[in-house]
Motif scaffolding. Structure first.
Motif, PDB file in Angstrom:
ATOM      1  N   LYS A  13       2.973  -3.658   7.714  1.00 27.95           N
ATOM      2  CA  LYS A  13       3.159  -4.803   8.610  1.00 27.95           C
ATOM      3  C   LYS A  13       3.464  -4.359  10.036  1.00 27.95           C
ATOM      4  CE  LYS A  13       6.667  -6.720   6.462  1.00 27.95           C
ATOM      5  NZ  LYS A  13       6.849  -5.842   5.281  1.00 27.95           N
ATOM      6  N   GLY A  14       4.425  -3.442  10.164  1.00 30.18           N
ATOM      7  CA  GLY A  14       4.868  -3.023  11.492  1.00 30.18           C
ATOM      8  C   GLY A  14       3.756  -2.359  12.280  1.00 30.18           C
ATOM      9  N   THR A  15       3.033  -1.454  11.642  1.00 26.96           N
ATOM     10  CA  THR A  15       1.930  -0.747  12.307  1.00 26.96           C
ATOM     11  C   THR A  15       0.861  -1.737  12.741  1.00 26.96           C
ATOM     12  OG1 THR A  15       2.353   1.136  10.874  1.00 26.96           O
ATOM     13  CG2 THR A  15       0.236   1.102  12.002  1.00 26.96           C
ATOM     14  N   GLN A  16       0.456  -2.612  11.838  1.00 20.02           N
ATOM     15  CA  GLN A  16      -0.597  -3.581  12.167  1.00 20.02           C
ATOM     16  C   GLN A  16      -0.111  -4.588  13.196  1.00 20.02           C
ATOM     17  OE1 GLN A  16      -3.627  -3.205  11.355  1.00 20.02           O
ATOM     18  NE2 GLN A  16      -3.415  -1.648   9.763  1.00 20.02           N
ATOM     19  N   ALA A  17       1.148  -4.992  13.079  1.00 20.37           N
ATOM     20  CA  ALA A  17       1.673  -5.998  14.004  1.00 20.37           C
ATOM     21  C   ALA A  17       1.651  -5.476  15.436  1.00 20.37           C
ATOM     22  CB  ALA A  17       3.094  -6.405  13.609  1.00 20.37           C
ATOM     23  N   ALA A  18       1.929  -4.190  15.615  1.00 23.80           N
ATOM     24  CA  ALA A  18       1.922  -3.620  16.962  1.00 23.80           C
ATOM     25  C   ALA A  18       0.520  -3.759  17.566  1.00 23.80           C
ATOM     26  CB  ALA A  18       2.347  -2.156  16.913  1.00 23.80           C
ATOM     27  N   GLY A  19      -0.517  -3.415  16.811  1.00 26.91           N
ATOM     28  CA  GLY A  19      -1.885  -3.512  17.317  1.00 26.91           C
ATOM     29  C   GLY A  19      -2.336  -4.948  17.535  1.00 26.91           C
ATOM     30  N   VAL A 110      -0.542  -4.948  -0.960  1.00 25.61           N
ATOM     31  CA  VAL A 110      -0.625  -3.552  -1.410  1.00 25.61           C
ATOM     32  C   VAL A 110       0.084  -3.471  -2.761  1.00 25.61           C
ATOM     33  CG1 VAL A 110       0.060  -1.166  -0.931  1.00 25.61           C
ATOM     34  CG2 VAL A 110      -0.623  -2.633   0.954  1.00 25.61           C
ATOM     35  N   PRO A 111      -0.554  -2.858  -3.773  1.00 26.04           N
ATOM     36  CA  PRO A 111       0.094  -2.779  -5.089  1.00 26.04           C
ATOM     37  C   PRO A 111       1.370  -1.926  -5.049  1.00 26.04           C
ATOM     38  CG  PRO A 111      -2.009  -1.579  -5.085  1.00 26.04           C
ATOM     39  CD  PRO A 111      -1.911  -2.277  -3.775  1.00 26.04           C
ATOM     40  N   ASP A 112       2.356  -2.313  -5.861  1.00 26.49           N
ATOM     41  CA  ASP A 112       3.654  -1.632  -5.913  1.00 26.49           C
ATOM     42  C   ASP A 112       3.550  -0.116  -6.043  1.00 26.49           C
ATOM     43  OD1 ASP A 112       5.221  -3.817  -5.590  1.00 26.49           O
ATOM     44  OD2 ASP A 112       6.349  -3.559  -7.457  1.00 26.49           O
ATOM     45  N   ARG A 187      -5.182 -13.888   3.163  1.00 23.95           N
ATOM     46  CA  ARG A 187      -4.852 -12.638   2.474  1.00 23.95           C
ATOM     47  C   ARG A 187      -5.745 -11.504   2.937  1.00 23.95           C
ATOM     48  NH1 ARG A 187      -2.572 -14.210  -3.455  1.00 23.95           N
ATOM     49  NH2 ARG A 187      -0.887 -12.746  -3.077  1.00 23.95           N
ATOM     50  N   VAL A 188      -5.123 -10.329   3.107  1.00 27.65           N
ATOM     51  CA  VAL A 188      -5.849  -9.138   3.534  1.00 27.65           C
ATOM     52  C   VAL A 188      -5.466  -7.988   2.615  1.00 27.65           C
ATOM     53  CG1 VAL A 188      -5.950  -7.426   5.379  1.00 27.65           C
ATOM     54  CG2 VAL A 188      -6.067  -9.836   5.954  1.00 27.65           C
ATOM     55  N   ASN A 189      -6.467  -7.200   2.206  1.00 26.27           N
ATOM     56  CA  ASN A 189      -6.178  -6.032   1.381  1.00 26.27           C
ATOM     57  C   ASN A 189      -5.612  -4.917   2.264  1.00 26.27           C
ATOM     58  OD1 ASN A 189      -6.104  -3.905  -0.383  1.00 26.27           O
ATOM     59  ND2 ASN A 189      -8.332  -3.747  -0.621  1.00 26.27           N
ATOM     60  N   GLY A 190      -4.340  -4.557   2.024  1.00 25.67           N
ATOM     61  CA  GLY A 190      -3.685  -3.545   2.848  1.00 25.67           C
ATOM     62  C   GLY A 190      -3.829  -2.131   2.307  1.00 25.67           C
ATOM     63  N   LYS A 199      -9.220  -4.576  11.311  1.00 20.86           N
ATOM     64  CA  LYS A 199     -10.425  -5.407  11.450  1.00 20.86           C
ATOM     65  C   LYS A 199     -10.370  -6.612  10.516  1.00 20.86           C
ATOM     66  CE  LYS A 199     -13.537  -1.687  12.786  1.00 20.86           C
ATOM     67  NZ  LYS A 199     -14.135  -0.597  11.996  1.00 20.86           N
ATOM     68  N   ALA A 200      -9.890  -6.376   9.304  1.00 20.78           N
ATOM     69  CA  ALA A 200      -9.823  -7.479   8.332  1.00 20.78           C
ATOM     70  C   ALA A 200      -8.847  -8.560   8.808  1.00 20.78           C
ATOM     71  CB  ALA A 200      -9.403  -6.945   6.964  1.00 20.78           C
ATOM     72  N   ILE A 201      -7.754  -8.125   9.441  1.00 24.34           N
ATOM     73  CA  ILE A 201      -6.784  -9.109   9.949  1.00 24.34           C
ATOM     74  C   ILE A 201      -7.419  -9.945  11.058  1.00 24.34           C
ATOM     75  CG2 ILE A 201      -4.608  -9.404  11.205  1.00 24.34           C
ATOM     76  CD1 ILE A 201      -3.593  -6.873   9.732  1.00 24.34           C
TER      77      ILE A 201
END
Ligand code: ADP
Ligand code: ZN
Length: 206
Positions: A13-19, A110-112, A187-190, A199-201
């Protein structure tokens, strides 16, 4: 654009949120970062929150909601926001709807079994605050971006990670149903390369 990033600890989340926040021109608001900075500066919120962060438990809603309410009232939020790590309980989501309801909610899935290695391998740069996985570092102690020293977050130790995952499944996962019911969930596959997730986001926000 008012946006929420949902997903388990370690989903990226944090990495993607920054971009994404830079791309959209809205502030990236991470409640985890806000708490860590409050703890560092020993503010009343930080002193209250510290024991919960150390244990991997959620900070009480009253404290968290008050902090976010104040942050969202600031000038830079007039064109929207990207919230990362908030809401994390249904009561927080209900409070946010009355403060400033989101337009869309992106759930990064993302799976556990992938999360544990992501979290135990996570390193933070003390200088530029960048996040890296240890497997991608040429030198285990040095930030590849600014040369600062990297460290491991206190709550990225295996014992605490288990508590955080439990808190996610019990308290945060119900938000998926909450936002689905409001028709806001995307929903996005992380479990993919960073650029592909990015790109998916963006695609899901079109
Ligand atoms: P992660 O998503 O990787 O677990 P964060 O940096 O988002 O990490 O959060 C770290 C800690 O900060 C959480 O374990 C919790 O103690 C506290 N925290 C962050 N956001 C919230 C929230 N919305 N409600 C309650 N506690 C929170
Ligand atoms: Zn750095």
């Amino acid at each position: 654009m008012k946006l929420i990033f949902l997903g388990p600890p370690g989903a990226g989340k944090g990495t993607q949120a920054a971009g994404v926040s830079a791309h959209l021109g809205v502030p990236h608001i991470s409640t985890g970062d806000m708490f860590r900075s409050a703890i560092k500066n020993q503010t009343p919120t930080g002193i209250e929150a510290k024991k919960y962060l150390d244990a991997g438990e959620l900070v009480p809603d009253s404290v968290t909601i008050a902090m976010v309410r104040e942050r969202l009232s600031m000038d830079d939020c007039r064109n929207g926001y990207l919230l990362d790590g908030f809401p994390r309980t249904v009561d927080q989501a209900i409070a946010l709807d009355s403060i400033s309801a989101p337009d869309a909610v992106v759930d990064i899935d993302v799976p556990d079994e992938r999360l544990l290695s992501r979290l135990t391998g996570r390193r933070i740069c003390g200088k530029c605050q960048g996040t890296f996985h240890i497997s991608k570092l040429a030198d285990e102690r040095t930030c590849p971006v600014c040369g600062g020293e990297v460290y491991q977050r206190n709550d990225d130790k295996p014992e605490t990670i288990a508590t955080r995952l439990k808190a996610y499944h019990e308290q945060t996962e119900p938000l998926i149903g909450y936002y689905k019911g409001l028709g806001k969930l995307r929903r996005v596959n992380g479990d993919n390369q960073l650029e592909d997730v990015f790109k998916a986001i963006l695609a899901t926000l079109e």
